[in-house]
Motif scaffolding. Sequence first.
Motif, short mmCIF file in Angstrom:
data_model
loop_
_atom_site.label_atom_id
_atom_site.label_comp_id
_atom_site.label_asym_id
_atom_site.label_seq_id
_atom_site.Cartn_x
_atom_site.Cartn_y
_atom_site.Cartn_z
N THR A 28 15.60 4.23 -9.51
CA THR A 28 16.33 5.32 -8.86
C THR A 28 15.97 5.38 -7.37
O THR A 28 14.83 5.12 -7.00
N PRO A 29 16.94 5.72 -6.54
CA PRO A 29 16.63 5.85 -5.11
C PRO A 29 15.86 7.13 -4.79
O PRO A 29 15.37 7.29 -3.68
N ASP A 30 15.71 8.02 -5.76
CA ASP A 30 15.03 9.29 -5.53
C ASP A 30 13.54 9.26 -5.86
O ASP A 30 12.88 10.29 -5.87
N GLU A 31 13.01 8.08 -6.16
CA GLU A 31 11.57 7.94 -6.41
C GLU A 31 11.05 6.68 -5.74
O GLU A 31 11.77 5.69 -5.63
N ARG A 32 9.81 6.76 -5.32
CA ARG A 32 9.11 5.59 -4.78
C ARG A 32 7.63 5.72 -5.09
O ARG A 32 7.08 6.82 -5.06
N VAL A 33 7.02 4.61 -5.38
CA VAL A 33 5.57 4.55 -5.44
C VAL A 33 5.17 3.63 -4.30
O VAL A 33 5.58 2.48 -4.23
N LEU A 34 4.40 4.20 -3.38
CA LEU A 34 3.97 3.46 -2.20
C LEU A 34 2.47 3.25 -2.22
O LEU A 34 1.72 4.14 -2.64
N VAL A 35 2.06 2.08 -1.76
CA VAL A 35 0.63 1.82 -1.59
C VAL A 35 0.34 1.62 -0.11
O VAL A 35 1.20 1.17 0.65
N ALA A 36 -0.85 1.99 0.25
CA ALA A 36 -1.34 1.77 1.61
C ALA A 36 -2.34 0.63 1.53
O ALA A 36 -3.25 0.66 0.69
N GLU A 37 -2.16 -0.37 2.39
CA GLU A 37 -3.07 -1.50 2.42
C GLU A 37 -3.86 -1.50 3.72
O GLU A 37 -3.31 -1.20 4.78
N THR B 233 -6.04 -5.09 1.22
CA THR B 233 -6.61 -4.41 0.06
C THR B 233 -5.90 -3.08 -0.14
O THR B 233 -5.68 -2.34 0.82
N VAL B 234 -5.55 -2.77 -1.40
CA VAL B 234 -4.93 -1.49 -1.69
C VAL B 234 -5.96 -0.39 -1.45
O VAL B 234 -7.01 -0.34 -2.08
N ALA B 235 -5.63 0.48 -0.49
CA ALA B 235 -6.56 1.55 -0.10
C ALA B 235 -6.09 2.92 -0.54
O ALA B 235 -6.88 3.87 -0.57
N GLY B 236 -4.80 3.06 -0.88
CA GLY B 236 -4.27 4.36 -1.28
C GLY B 236 -2.94 4.21 -1.96
O GLY B 236 -2.31 3.15 -1.91
N VAL B 237 -2.50 5.30 -2.59
CA VAL B 237 -1.23 5.29 -3.32
C VAL B 237 -0.66 6.70 -3.32
O VAL B 237 -1.40 7.69 -3.26
N PRO C 69 -12.21 6.03 -1.96
CA PRO C 69 -13.29 6.68 -1.21
C PRO C 69 -13.77 5.90 0.02
O PRO C 69 -14.06 6.51 1.06
N GLN C 70 -13.83 4.60 -0.04
CA GLN C 70 -14.33 3.84 1.11
C GLN C 70 -13.33 3.80 2.27
O GLN C 70 -13.70 3.41 3.38
N HIS C 71 -12.08 4.21 2.01
CA HIS C 71 -11.06 4.19 3.07
C HIS C 71 -10.69 5.59 3.57
O HIS C 71 -9.78 5.73 4.38
N ARG C 72 -11.38 6.61 3.08
CA ARG C 72 -11.07 7.97 3.52
C ARG C 72 -11.53 8.19 4.96
O ARG C 72 -12.47 7.58 5.43
N ARG C 73 -10.79 9.08 5.63
CA ARG C 73 -11.07 9.46 7.02
C ARG C 73 -10.82 8.32 8.01
O ARG C 73 -11.46 8.23 9.04
N HIS C 74 -9.88 7.42 7.62
CA HIS C 74 -9.51 6.31 8.50
C HIS C 74 -8.01 6.23 8.72
O HIS C 74 -7.51 5.21 9.17
N GLY C 75 -7.27 7.27 8.33
CA GLY C 75 -5.84 7.30 8.58
C GLY C 75 -4.97 6.86 7.42
O GLY C 75 -3.73 6.85 7.55
N VAL C 76 -5.56 6.53 6.28
CA VAL C 76 -4.78 6.06 5.13
C VAL C 76 -3.94 7.21 4.56
O VAL C 76 -2.74 7.06 4.33
N GLY C 77 -4.54 8.36 4.34
CA GLY C 77 -3.81 9.51 3.83
C GLY C 77 -2.71 9.95 4.78
O GLY C 77 -1.60 10.30 4.36
N THR C 78 -3.01 9.92 6.06
CA THR C 78 -2.01 10.29 7.07
C THR C 78 -0.83 9.33 7.02
O THR C 78 0.32 9.76 7.07
N ALA C 79 -1.11 8.03 6.87
CA ALA C 79 -0.03 7.04 6.79
C ALA C 79 0.83 7.27 5.54
O ALA C 79 2.06 7.16 5.60
N LEU C 80 0.20 7.61 4.42
CA LEU C 80 0.96 7.88 3.20
C LEU C 80 1.85 9.11 3.38
O LEU C 80 3.01 9.11 2.95
N MET C 81 1.33 10.14 4.03
CA MET C 81 2.14 11.35 4.24
C MET C 81 3.23 11.13 5.29
O MET C 81 4.30 11.72 5.19
#
Length: 189
Positions: A49-58, A62-66, A92-104
């Motif tokens: 569906t175009p109304d859902e996406r699962v995105l990962v941050a690398e 290395t997969v750092a977030g989802v 946890p090892q990738h927190r506070r480095h912009g990964v969450g911000t990039a996902l949002m």
Amino acid sequence: MGRVNVTIRPAQTDDVEQLVVLWTDSLRRGSAEQRRSDVLQILAAAASTPDERVLVAEVDGTVAGVVHLQVTTLSPVNREPVVYAVAPHVHPQHRRHGVGTALMEAAVVFAEERQVALVGAAVVTASREANRFFARLSLGARATLRIASTQSVRHRLTVLRPERAGPHGSRQRDRILAARRVRRAERVS
């Protein structure tokens, strides 16, 4: 260490093992195989569906977030469209480095592409760090989702229900309600 170069991309079936680890607190309890199967179903549903996406941050390959993004409504009663960022998680090892911000940022782009004016996030209540992060992004609490087992709620309702006076009392009413539940269950089967 400051901000790192974060790449956002759609999740793939090759990411299943990392997603199971990242979503440990969000997936249902069960065997490792059940959890892998659940993630594969989530990926398949999002791809259909175009109304859902699962995105990962690398980060450095290395997969750092989802995050799971979904266009839906605020609730079944409030039909205003919203993009929910469900189960956002950063390793946890990738927190506070912009990964969450990039996902949002990706969630906001997803909402803008669909002309949806609201973005929400569903995070674990006990995650103080995550809740602070979303508060800094101006996401406020809109509702609280409370969950308990059906058996637990049934027990508490029985304990809290005031006894009614009268010739039949509450025992007869409880038997009638129990019989109705059994009949409904038999009809569904």
